[in-house]
Design an enzyme around this catalytic site. Structure first.
Site, PDB file in Angstrom:
ATOM      1  N   MET A  72       0.770  -0.860   0.196  1.00 57.66           N
ATOM      2  CA  MET A  72       0.207   0.180  -0.264  1.00 57.66           C
ATOM      3  C   MET A  72       0.727   0.867   0.375  1.00 57.66           C
ATOM      4  O   MET A  72       2.250   1.444   0.922  1.00 57.66           O
ATOM      5  CB  MET A  72      -0.758  -0.123   1.388  1.00 57.66           C
ATOM      6  N   ASP A  74      -0.003   5.846  -1.069  1.00 53.95           N
ATOM      7  CA  ASP A  74      -1.257   6.603  -0.710  1.00 53.95           C
ATOM      8  C   ASP A  74      -2.224   6.781   0.411  1.00 53.95           C
ATOM      9  O   ASP A  74      -2.717   5.873  -1.258  1.00 53.95           O
ATOM     10  CB  ASP A  74      -0.884   8.024  -2.302  1.00 53.95           C
ATOM     11  N   TRP A  98       6.340  -2.130  -4.199  1.00 57.64           N
ATOM     12  CA  TRP A  98       4.369  -1.544  -5.468  1.00 57.64           C
ATOM     13  C   TRP A  98       5.124  -2.213  -6.810  1.00 57.64           C
ATOM     14  O   TRP A  98       5.819  -2.763  -7.478  1.00 57.64           O
ATOM     15  CB  TRP A  98       5.999   0.327  -5.723  1.00 57.64           C
ATOM     16  N   PHE A 130      -3.132   5.888 -10.740  1.00 55.04           N
ATOM     17  CA  PHE A 130      -2.827   6.014  -9.784  1.00 55.04           C
ATOM     18  C   PHE A 130      -3.547   7.498  -8.414  1.00 55.04           C
ATOM     19  O   PHE A 130      -4.824   6.648  -8.528  1.00 55.04           O
ATOM     20  CB  PHE A 130      -1.195   7.442 -10.734  1.00 55.04           C
ATOM     21  N   ARG A 204      -0.142  14.704 -12.239  1.00 55.57           N
ATOM     22  CA  ARG A 204      -0.536  13.530 -11.818  1.00 55.57           C
ATOM     23  C   ARG A 204      -1.518  14.071 -10.250  1.00 55.57           C
ATOM     24  O   ARG A 204      -1.561  15.230  -9.630  1.00 55.57           O
ATOM     25  CB  ARG A 204       0.725  12.289 -11.196  1.00 55.57           C
ATOM     26  N   GLU A 256       4.101  16.196  -5.574  1.00 55.29           N
ATOM     27  CA  GLU A 256       3.114  14.882  -5.004  1.00 55.29           C
ATOM     28  C   GLU A 256       1.844  15.415  -5.061  1.00 55.29           C
ATOM     29  O   GLU A 256       1.663  16.162  -3.835  1.00 55.29           O
ATOM     30  CB  GLU A 256       3.592  13.508  -5.157  1.00 55.29           C
TER      31      GLU A 256
HETATM   32  C1  FRU Z   1       3.041   9.653  -4.021  1.00 53.06           C
HETATM   33  C2  FRU Z   1       3.322   9.102  -5.965  1.00 53.06           C
HETATM   34  C3  FRU Z   1       1.723   9.946  -6.548  1.00 53.06           C
HETATM   35  C4  FRU Z   1       1.508   8.287  -7.672  1.00 53.06           C
HETATM   36  C5  FRU Z   1       1.455   7.450  -6.724  1.00 53.06           C
HETATM   37  C6  FRU Z   1       1.881   6.332  -7.789  1.00 53.06           C
HETATM   38  O1  FRU Z   1       3.824   8.603  -3.394  1.00 53.06           O
HETATM   39  O2  FRU Z   1       4.445   8.870  -6.215  1.00 53.06           O
HETATM   40  O3  FRU Z   1       1.970  10.686  -7.038  1.00 53.06           O
HETATM   41  O4  FRU Z   1       0.065   9.049  -8.079  1.00 53.06           O
HETATM   42  O5  FRU Z   1       2.460   7.583  -5.780  1.00 53.06           O
HETATM   43  O6  FRU Z   1       1.807   5.148  -5.920  1.00 53.06           O
END
Ligand code: FRU
Length: 534
Positions: A72, A74, A98, A130, A204, A256
């Site tokens: 897991m 964000d 990831w 994402f 994003r 982000e």
């Molecule tokens: C932040 C991030 C976001 C992206 C997501 C991908 O941790 O890098 O910018 O949308 O994680 O999992």
């Protein structure tokens, strides 16, 4: 919610588990192209998947949200609707590192106890899913529901892996999906993507909210190391408004997970807009962190009023935090991901990775004409505490020691008449965590280099982490929460915060509080045991 204690439960659990395994095997034999993705989908439709862990693994948080299993990152789509808080999250259901991102889903009535739901959003031909947000489209502006049954709309980033691999820079676009059954099932919008990409490599993490003043939806998202704002009347057609931040704040990495909202200043009628921006790397203590800006948003442009850098949490493990849309009394409640990209994929857990911070209510304070965010644990958390030790007043002329306790699932709270230094140590017989406050040096430090397992990644414990401290009050509130593999320290009711992961090989059983100075004493000390939520 997962409950797994009694013998009959256990038998059912084993039976159901075997059932899943058999079903999966049968499915695999029947289909030559037994793709991992389709396994995920089958698993997801089995409600019995809920019984795959007892939540008692070493390091497993007991009162913080963590996925039942696998990776897991964000928090996503935080939204309240019809008495239920929804937590979606970046999820890779096939490994503890990831991978192709999905949106996992959990719900809660009080933001502390969570119930797992099936995966909400799966990757599709436009890409992996994402981070992003969710809104209640109460007036059905999108036309995706009806006035009687308004849709929940999720707004997220599509990440097209093939595009990235081919070296293109247009592989991130924005898409939407909607739910007409209170978040249980989701349908992707046919017209996706709703915002294409004109060649911005990192484009994003849309956060959408309803802007009352201009009567339209506003989206904040990030592009490289600055923010962009868009508006829309129907969540489908978006118009570019403005940029913010090319010359403001920290720029040591990619920006982000933005968030933009209005807050009252203390109890006054003054209001300010707050823009949260996570950045990776480039945080004060290395790797990932969340900075914020305070200023004004006029419906088109955000302007910051200050030049100093502001950080929501100086600990190494509070990242990608965003706030809930549509909360009952307009509370601003933030949840962050309790990890850091420096070492997130290496932490020593086995069948799941990482947890969320406790939900925190954000408020604004004004100190010497400068504004700061305070974050405090939401009130519902009080219901999970049982006091196990109390002491009205303790002089620190001699070191104060509480031993033979189990601090692994606890809260330690007190006030200190802090004019000089203070040191708090939590330890077992071979490992220790040190937190020090030093008002004369205008600094606090957290040192986890002897806290337990640390060598899974060199950057986990290479430095003592520090937080600037401008002591304005003489008597300071201290609150420390420990949950197996995390520590959250709130000083002066959340004006100063440090959140960090730790991996002690045995529970900490001793608390020491000391000061090198004379005349330091602590008041109203309470140690509480915190109830497990699983
Ligand atoms: C932040 C991030 C976001 C992206 C997501 C991908 O941790 O890098 O910018 O949308 O994680 O999992």
């Amino acid at each position: 919610m997962l409950i797994c204690g009694t013998a009959p439960d256990l038998i059912i659990m084993i039976f159901n588990y075997l059932k899943i395994v058999l079903l999966l095997n049968a499915a695999c034999i029947l289909s030559i192209s037994c793709q991992k993705k389709s396994i995920t989908k089958q698993l997801n439709t089995q409600t019995t998947i809920k019984l795959m862990t007892d939540y008692k693994e070493q390091f497993r948080p007991q009162f913080h949200f963590s996925p039942q299993e696998k990776w897991m990152n964000d928090p996503n789509g935080l939204v309240y609707y019809k008495g239920v808080y929804h937590l979606f999250y970046q999820y890779y259901p096939e490994d503890i590192v990831w991978g192709p991102m999905h949106w996992g889903h959990a719900v809660s009535k009080d933001l502390i106890s969570w119930e797992h739901k099936p995966i909400a959003l799966f990757p599709d031909e436009l890409g992996h899913i994402f981070s992003g947000s969710a809104v209640v489209d109460i007036h059905n502006t999108s036309g995706l529901g009806t006035k009687e049954n308004p849709p929940l709309v999720a707004i997220f980033t599509y990440h097209l892996m093939e595009g990235e691999k081919a070296g293109r820079t247009d592989f991130q676009t924005q898409g939407i999906a909607y739910s007409l059954d209170n978040g249980d099932t989701w349908t992707k919008y046919q017209g996706n993507p709703v915002i294409g990409n004109d060649d911005i490599k990192d484009f994003r993490d849309p956060k959408v909210f309803w802007h009352d003043e201009t009567n339209r939806w506003i989206m904040a998202l990030v592009a490289g190391d600055y923010a962009m704002f868009y508006s829309s009347s129907d969540l489908k057609e978006w118009v570019y408004l403005s940029d913010f931040g090319q010359d403001k704040g920290a720029h040591g990495g990619v920006w982000e997970c933005p968030d933009l909202f209005k807050l009252k200043v203390g109890e006054t009628d003054e209001e300010k807009w707050v823009l949260l921006i996570s950045i990776n790397p480039g945080a004060p203590n290395g790797g990932s962190g969340t900075q914020y800006f305070i200023g004004d948003f006029d419906g088109t442009t955000f302007t910051a009023e200050h030049t100093d850098e502001k950080w929501i949490d100086y600990g190494a493990d509070n990242y990608a935090g965003v706030t809930f849309n549509n909360t009952p009394n307009d509370e601003r409640i933030l949840i962050g991901w309790m990890s850091n990209w420096y070492y997130a994929q290496n932490t020593p857990t086995e069948n799941w990775r990482s947890a969320m911070t406790l939900p925190r209510e954000l408020s604004l304070i004004k100190e010497n004409d400068n504004y700061f965010l305070r974050n405090t644990i939401i009130e519902a958390f009080e219901n999970y505490k049982t006091i196990i030790e109390q002491n009205d007043r303790i002089s620190l002329d001699k070191k104060f020691v509480l031993s033979d306790y189990d601090f692994s699932q606890s809260e330690i709270k007190f006030q200190v008449n802090l004019t000089r230094d203070l040191k708090i140590t939590l330890k077992n017989d071979k490992e220790a965590l040190f937190f020090e406050m030093n008002p004369s040096e205008k600094e606090m430090t957290l040192d986890r280099h002897q806290s337990g397992l640390v060598d899974f990644e060199p950057r986990f414990a290479e430095a003592v982490h520090s937080m600037p401290y401008d002591a304005v009050e003489k008597e300071v509130d201290i609150q420390i929460l420990m949950d197996k593999s995390s520590i959250e320290i709130f000083i002066d009711r959340g004006r100063y915060v440090m959140t960090e992961q730790i991996f002690p090989t045995k529970n900490y059983t001793e608390l020491q509080i000391s000061s090198k100075s004379e005349g330091v004493s602590i008041k109203n000390m309470k140690v509480s045991k915190i109830k497990a939520i699983w």
